[in-house]
Design a protein around this motif. Structure first.
Motif, short mmCIF file in Angstrom:
data_model
loop_
_atom_site.label_atom_id
_atom_site.label_comp_id
_atom_site.label_asym_id
_atom_site.label_seq_id
_atom_site.Cartn_x
_atom_site.Cartn_y
_atom_site.Cartn_z
N GLY B 142 11.33 18.16 20.56
CA GLY B 142 10.56 17.79 21.74
C GLY B 142 9.56 16.68 21.46
N VAL B 143 9.76 15.98 20.34
CA VAL B 143 8.85 14.88 19.96
C VAL B 143 9.54 13.56 20.28
CG1 VAL B 143 7.59 13.83 18.04
CG2 VAL B 143 7.95 16.32 18.09
N THR B 144 8.78 12.58 20.75
CA THR B 144 9.36 11.26 20.99
C THR B 144 9.51 10.54 19.66
OG1 THR B 144 8.23 11.22 23.12
CG2 THR B 144 9.11 9.13 22.32
N SER B 145 10.75 10.32 19.26
CA SER B 145 11.04 9.71 17.97
C SER B 145 11.04 8.19 18.09
CB SER B 145 12.42 10.21 17.52
OG SER B 145 12.96 9.38 16.55
N ALA B 146 10.29 7.52 17.23
CA ALA B 146 10.23 6.06 17.24
C ALA B 146 10.83 5.52 15.95
CB ALA B 146 8.78 5.60 17.38
N PRO B 147 11.73 4.54 16.04
CA PRO B 147 12.40 4.04 14.84
C PRO B 147 11.54 3.03 14.09
CG PRO B 147 13.25 2.90 16.75
CD PRO B 147 12.20 3.86 17.26
N ASP B 148 10.25 3.26 14.03
CA ASP B 148 9.34 2.30 13.42
C ASP B 148 8.94 2.73 12.01
OD1 ASP B 148 9.46 0.95 15.82
OD2 ASP B 148 7.67 1.95 16.62
N ARG B 149 8.39 1.77 11.27
CA ARG B 149 7.96 2.02 9.89
C ARG B 149 6.75 2.95 9.87
NH1 ARG B 149 10.53 1.67 5.07
NH2 ARG B 149 9.12 1.09 3.41
N VAL B 150 5.78 2.68 10.72
CA VAL B 150 4.58 3.51 10.84
C VAL B 150 4.27 3.65 12.33
CG1 VAL B 150 2.13 3.77 10.25
CG2 VAL B 150 3.67 2.59 8.66
N VAL B 151 4.01 4.86 12.77
CA VAL B 151 3.67 5.10 14.18
C VAL B 151 2.29 5.75 14.24
CG1 VAL B 151 4.25 6.38 16.28
CG2 VAL B 151 6.08 5.36 14.89
N ALA B 152 1.36 5.11 14.96
CA ALA B 152 0.02 5.68 15.15
C ALA B 152 -0.11 6.06 16.62
CB ALA B 152 -1.04 4.67 14.75
N ASP B 153 -0.29 7.33 16.90
CA ASP B 153 -0.50 7.81 18.27
C ASP B 153 -1.74 8.71 18.24
OD1 ASP B 153 -0.43 8.75 20.83
OD2 ASP B 153 1.65 9.48 20.76
N ARG B 154 -2.83 8.17 18.72
CA ARG B 154 -4.14 8.83 18.58
C ARG B 154 -4.35 9.21 17.09
NH1 ARG B 154 -2.29 12.52 23.31
NH2 ARG B 154 -0.38 11.43 22.69
N ASN B 155 -4.62 10.46 16.76
CA ASN B 155 -4.88 10.77 15.34
C ASN B 155 -3.63 11.28 14.60
OD1 ASN B 155 -4.64 13.36 16.30
ND2 ASN B 155 -6.29 14.17 14.99
N ARG B 156 -2.47 11.08 15.19
CA ARG B 156 -1.22 11.40 14.49
C ARG B 156 -0.65 10.10 13.94
NH1 ARG B 156 -3.61 15.98 16.46
NH2 ARG B 156 -2.11 17.65 16.82
N ILE B 157 -0.58 10.00 12.62
CA ILE B 157 -0.04 8.78 12.00
C ILE B 157 1.12 9.18 11.10
CG2 ILE B 157 -0.57 6.67 10.73
CD1 ILE B 157 -3.32 6.76 11.72
N THR B 158 2.30 8.68 11.43
CA THR B 158 3.50 9.12 10.72
C THR B 158 4.29 7.93 10.22
OG1 THR B 158 4.57 9.25 12.89
CG2 THR B 158 3.71 11.31 12.00
N GLY B 159 4.94 8.11 9.08
CA GLY B 159 5.73 7.04 8.49
C GLY B 159 7.21 7.36 8.53
N GLY B 160 8.04 6.34 8.41
CA GLY B 160 9.49 6.52 8.34
C GLY B 160 9.90 7.10 6.99
N GLY B 161 11.15 6.86 6.60
CA GLY B 161 11.69 7.48 5.39
C GLY B 161 11.02 7.01 4.11
N GLY B 162 10.87 7.96 3.18
CA GLY B 162 10.46 7.74 1.80
C GLY B 162 9.48 6.61 1.51
N THR B 163 10.02 5.44 1.26
CA THR B 163 9.21 4.30 0.86
C THR B 163 8.22 3.86 1.93
OG1 THR B 163 10.95 2.87 1.67
CG2 THR B 163 10.98 3.37 -0.69
N ALA B 164 8.42 4.29 3.19
CA ALA B 164 7.47 3.94 4.26
C ALA B 164 6.08 4.51 3.97
CB ALA B 164 7.97 4.44 5.61
N GLY B 165 6.02 5.46 3.04
CA GLY B 165 4.75 6.08 2.69
C GLY B 165 3.71 5.08 2.20
N ILE B 166 4.17 3.99 1.58
CA ILE B 166 3.22 2.99 1.08
C ILE B 166 2.63 2.22 2.26
CG2 ILE B 166 2.94 0.99 -0.44
CD1 ILE B 166 5.45 2.14 -1.98
N ASP B 167 3.49 1.81 3.20
CA ASP B 167 3.00 1.12 4.40
C ASP B 167 2.08 2.05 5.20
OD1 ASP B 167 4.62 -1.11 3.77
OD2 ASP B 167 6.34 -0.14 4.67
N PHE B 168 2.52 3.31 5.32
CA PHE B 168 1.72 4.31 6.02
C PHE B 168 0.34 4.48 5.37
CE2 PHE B 168 0.35 8.63 5.02
CZ PHE B 168 -0.19 9.02 6.24
N GLY B 169 0.33 4.64 4.06
CA GLY B 169 -0.92 4.90 3.36
C GLY B 169 -1.92 3.77 3.53
#
Lengths: 238, 238
Positions: B142-169
């Protein structure tokens, strides 16, 4: 699906041996391990089987002691970290690397890990990469320092600072298993980087940011690691 | 040197809480931790203080049990990994996340970690990122999935697969500490990526490589994680 593009399950699994030491950087090890580890077995070496602290409060568990480490490695790998300087002064670590490095198919490192390889004499006559703050230290060891992301010189393959481990791991994987396997692995790791800034190397970050980064590392640390590196030849020649 | 460009040592250190679970991917955690960990204290949570195996033969040691985890976190972070599906079915894990997520300043993940956040109800009404093979599973939650490297929606910040963690961080660090600190940190991590191939996402890798990567992951695993995700609403609505 073309069988050319599948990861051949029948390949002999790689044996990847990675050095742990107090104060290594977790990311230096995790990047290469993510790329190579899918295709073999990862062994983690330390003097004992006690947990080894990284330089950021996380600790990792060795799988083999130095005494139990197998001779025949496809890859010997050394991460960098804030603890590299102390490890360079530890004869047990340096002798362990010298011993395993003579027999490993590939002798490799990321970040300041190349200083440890250099200390063990494994980079004499080779070109190698390291973290940008350690170019001088690597030269002081008598190694030709290259400011590149990944440097391959015969069977010595070394990466630049920290995050270069992912580029290094995939480059080595392509050499070991071919381009198709490395391409699939890059896709599995979703390695499609989008750095938020263009400041990942002094070449692009400029003088001011580089000074701030050197200050954050500590000029003392940088000087100290160069001093330790310079002492290698003094000790050997005397 | 401009003081604007130094890392202000006087800032309140960040408290970063990261979930461990059997079968998480080490790189998913190591990337964000390298970026954020320099600026605070990293806490690693699991049910007990026993070592937790990653999905590749390495194990990491928790610093706090679920019972001992502090309430007030600047960042709650969840890595992905081959073990995400089992963790999604573990009520103790899901309830722990739901509890801490209500109070953390930022609720974050990388890779399939967002499926765990979604299972805990922390992404209801939010857009989020995940590994490309898990877009469908995230939608099933029930979550809107975005095919992006990093998604910031208010205080929810999520990264894509594995290596996206560096961009996210680094993206999250910029939000927490400002662009200058994030730029210096990117330089310290030498994050100047040079991927050996351009195959890091299905969008660029093409059909054939994507099929091979899905086969390497296992179609069963992909189906199974979507099934587990779909069951969330069934259970809640019945």
């Amino acid at each position: 699906m073309s069988t050319v593009l599948s990861i051949p399950a029948s390949s002999q699994p790689l044996t990847i041996g990675m050095l742990l030491y107090p104060g290594f950087t977790l990311l230096d090890l995790a990047g290469p391990q993510a790329a190579l580890g899918l295709h073999g077995r990862t062994l983690l070496f330390w003097k004992t089987l006690e947990q080894v602290p990284t330089d950021s409060g996380i600790s990792v568990n060795p799988t083999h002691t130095f005494a139990d480490a197998p001779d025949a490695l496809d890859v010997l790998f050394v991460p960098g970290g804030m603890g590299t300087n102390e490890a360079m002064l530890d004869p047990e670590v340096v002798e362990f690397l010298a011993r395993l490095g003579q027999r490993a198919r590939y002798v490799t490192s990321v970040c300041t890990g190349s200083l440890l390889l250099g200390m063990a004499g494994l980079l004499d006559g080779y070109r190698a990469a390291t973290h940008w703050a350690a170019y001088e230290a690597l030269e002081a060891l008598g190694v030709t320092s290259a400011p590149d992301r990944v440097v391959a010189d015969r069977n010595r393959i070394t990466g630049g600072g920290g995050t270069a481990g992912i580029d290094f791991g995939l480059t080595l994987l392509a050499e070991l298993r071919g381009d198709d396997v490395a391409k699939i692995t890059q896709l599995l790791m979703e390695y499609d980087p989008h750095p938020p800034f263009n400041t990942g190397h002094p070449r692009v970050a400029g003088e001011l940011l580089t000074q701030a980064a050197r200050a954050a590392l500590g000029e003392d640390l940088i000087l100290n690691i160069t001093k330790i590196a310079s002492a290698r030849h003094t000790r050997i020649e005397i």
